[in-house]
Design a protein around this motif. Structure first.
Motif, short mmCIF file in Angstrom:
data_model
loop_
_atom_site.label_atom_id
_atom_site.label_comp_id
_atom_site.label_asym_id
_atom_site.label_seq_id
_atom_site.Cartn_x
_atom_site.Cartn_y
_atom_site.Cartn_z
N VAL A 1 128.22 48.23 76.16
CA VAL A 1 127.79 47.06 75.83
C VAL A 1 126.62 47.28 74.76
N ILE A 2 126.83 46.84 73.25
CA ILE A 2 126.11 47.07 72.21
C ILE A 2 125.78 45.84 71.38
N ASN A 3 126.37 45.17 71.55
CA ASN A 3 126.32 43.59 70.64
C ASN A 3 126.17 42.58 71.87
N VAL A 4 125.53 41.34 71.51
CA VAL A 4 125.44 40.24 71.96
C VAL A 4 126.82 39.57 71.83
N ASN A 5 127.22 38.77 73.04
CA ASN A 5 128.30 38.13 73.27
C ASN A 5 129.63 39.10 73.18
N LEU B 1 133.27 27.25 78.47
CA LEU B 1 133.85 28.05 77.26
C LEU B 1 133.75 27.10 75.94
N TYR B 2 134.01 25.91 76.38
CA TYR B 2 133.97 24.89 75.34
C TYR B 2 132.48 24.72 74.74
N CYS B 3 131.47 25.00 75.73
CA CYS B 3 130.08 24.82 75.40
C CYS B 3 129.73 26.20 74.44
N MET B 4 130.44 27.45 75.07
CA MET B 4 130.22 28.55 74.29
C MET B 4 130.56 28.23 72.93
N ALA B 5 131.81 27.74 72.63
CA ALA B 5 132.29 27.78 71.21
C ALA B 5 131.62 26.85 70.34
N CYS B 6 131.17 25.68 70.80
CA CYS B 6 130.42 24.60 70.03
C CYS B 6 129.20 25.15 69.74
N ASP B 7 128.94 24.28 68.38
CA ASP B 7 127.26 24.24 68.01
C ASP B 7 126.64 23.40 68.96
N SER C 1 123.30 30.22 69.80
CA SER C 1 124.51 30.83 69.84
C SER C 1 125.69 29.81 69.60
N ILE C 2 126.63 30.39 69.08
CA ILE C 2 127.76 29.80 68.75
C ILE C 2 128.94 30.84 68.74
N GLY C 3 129.98 30.68 69.55
CA GLY C 3 130.97 31.41 69.54
C GLY C 3 131.63 31.95 70.82
N LEU C 4 132.75 32.28 71.01
CA LEU C 4 133.35 32.82 72.25
C LEU C 4 133.05 34.38 72.27
N SER C 5 133.52 34.74 73.42
CA SER C 5 133.28 36.32 73.79
C SER C 5 134.78 36.80 74.04
N GLY C 6 135.16 38.16 73.53
CA GLY C 6 136.41 38.80 73.74
C GLY C 6 136.41 39.45 75.32
N GLY C 7 135.33 39.65 75.91
CA GLY C 7 135.31 40.27 77.13
C GLY C 7 134.36 39.39 78.09
N MET C 8 135.25 39.00 79.03
CA MET C 8 134.87 37.97 80.12
C MET C 8 134.80 38.67 81.52
N MET D 1 120.55 38.88 64.34
CA MET D 1 120.21 38.87 63.27
C MET D 1 120.55 40.13 62.29
N ARG D 2 120.66 41.37 63.28
CA ARG D 2 120.95 42.48 62.71
C ARG D 2 122.51 43.01 62.84
N GLY D 3 123.29 41.87 62.67
CA GLY D 3 124.69 42.10 62.87
C GLY D 3 125.44 42.60 64.16
N ARG D 4 124.55 42.36 65.18
CA ARG D 4 125.08 43.23 66.29
C ARG D 4 125.61 42.11 67.25
N ASP D 5 126.49 41.08 66.57
CA ASP D 5 127.04 39.99 67.42
C ASP D 5 128.60 39.89 67.26
N SER D 6 129.16 39.93 68.48
CA SER D 6 130.57 40.02 68.55
C SER D 6 131.17 38.74 69.10
N SER D 7 130.30 37.39 68.66
CA SER D 7 130.74 36.01 68.74
C SER D 7 132.03 35.89 68.04
#
Length: 376
Positions: A6-10, A68-74, A93-100, A205-211
């Protein structure tokens, strides 16, 4: 292993549920009733809570879908749906994760599917392995153990108030939990506080975001439950409660109902709060607001789906009960009238023609007016 890569958030998100230990207050009687399960989605890299979901009763798939709905929402929008006001910085945080990462509970069947294009992998934890989801499980609230005879806490909070508390608990954990073991030297030099919120923000903020982004309308359709509703000429009725929106009224759907009567439909709703519902008309999703009448107390806008269903059932049973009792009540009042007057309720006879307006009628009218004080 996947966890070490794991190297990114989400990138990897762990899901797990916990139960509220307090008994909560029922809406109608205020009695102590069983609480509910809270499901959290937690980022493996930062430790930040990315989503929360609720189930009325036992842990179930609906709670995971709501998380999951909460994750996806603003999160500003999500919290507003429960009547909680926050800023975008409070929960960024806004967005889903590809790894659950799921345990072998109700969500174990939520596996990768060709139709779920955002989900890349599902990892199921080994049986009896308490450390497999250490990130999310370490964030759960803990109750103090007490010695002596069994006791329970009867909270003053109802379902929705307790749900608000658990949303704010997630925010509090994000901003106050000690996440120093997730820090490195560069983060300390950058002045980052050792909290899940600041660590998540630092990497994002450093682009390490997999959302993985999902449009709000898609999140509603994908994750929220559909339940029956009807459209009438004055609004949409959901378990007896009326909802409207200007956008929906602008489509002319209510004018059509005025001619045709009632249209049966389905509405999307959040499990623990029905402040808003969503319906689909001609392929377009509309968010509707609860219509508060002058007699409605301010608190009743915040009500759980279960309570709304119970109140609707009470309303229908009350109407049926009144219809059953009505003949007996009518007879009682007919008898009461006869006891006090010596006459039947509908005593009299039907005569042909118009009533006479001769001297006798005028004298009776004058007597009546003097009796009621209208003339001397």
């Amino acid at each position: 292993s996947f966890a070490d890569s794991v190297i990114n958030v989400n990138q990897r998100v762990e899901f797990d549920g916990y139960y509220i230990s307090e008994k909560i207050s029922g809406l109608t009687e205020g009695s102590a009733v069983d609480s509910f399960c809270v499901v959290r989605a937690v980022c493996a890299l930062s430790g930040m809570v990315l989503g929360v979901g609720f189930s009325e009763g036992k842990e179930n798939m609906e709670a995971y879908r709501m998380a999951l709905y909460c994750m996806a929402c603003d999160k500003v929008q999500f919290c507003e749906q429960y009547g909680v006001e926050i800023s975008a910085e409070d929960w960024p945080s806004i967005g889903l994760s590809g790894g659950m990462v799921l345990d072998r509970g109700p969500a174990a069947g939520y596996d990768s599917d060709v139709e779920i294009n955002w989900l890349k992998s599902v990892e199921l934890t080994p049986i009896y392995s308490g450390q497999s989801k250490a990130t999310v499980e370490s964030s759960h609230p803990r109750d103090k153990k007490t010695l002596g005879q069994p006791t329970h806490v009867h909270s003053k909070l109802d379902f929705v108030q307790m749900a608000k508390r658990e949303i704010i608990r997630a925010l509090r954990n994000n901003h106050l939990s000690d996440a120093s073991r997730r820090m490195d030297d560069d983060m300390y030099q950058a002045g980052i506080k050792p909290t899940p919120h600041d660590i998540f923000t630092y990497w994002s903020m450093r682009g390490r975001d997999s959302s993985i982004g999902m449009p709000f309308e898609s999140a509603v359709r994908e994750f929220l439950s559909r339940r029956p509703a009807v459209i009438r000429k004055d609004g949409v009725y959901f378990y007896g409660r009326k909802y409207r929106s200007r956008a929906l009224a602008g489509t002319g759907v209510f004018d059509q109902i005025a001619r045709d009567g009632v249209i049966k439909t389905a509405a999307y709703a959040l499990t623990m709060c029905v402040r808003h519902i969503w319906i689909e008309v001609k392929g377009i999703l509309y968010e509707l607001d609860f219509v508060r009448t002058a007699r409605t107390s301010l608190g009743t806008i915040d009500i759980s789906l279960r309570d709304l269903q119970q109140i609707d059932e009470m309303r229908r049973h009350s109407g049926a009960g009144l219809r059953d009792e009505q003949p007996a009540h009518e007879q009682y009042f007919d008898d009461l009238f006869k006891e006090n007057t010596g006459e039947d309720w509908d005593a009299g006879e039907r005569k042909f023609g118009r009533p006479a307006k001769g001297g006798a009628a005028r004298r009776d009218t004058d007597d009546f007016n003097r009796f009621r004080g209208a003339s001397k």
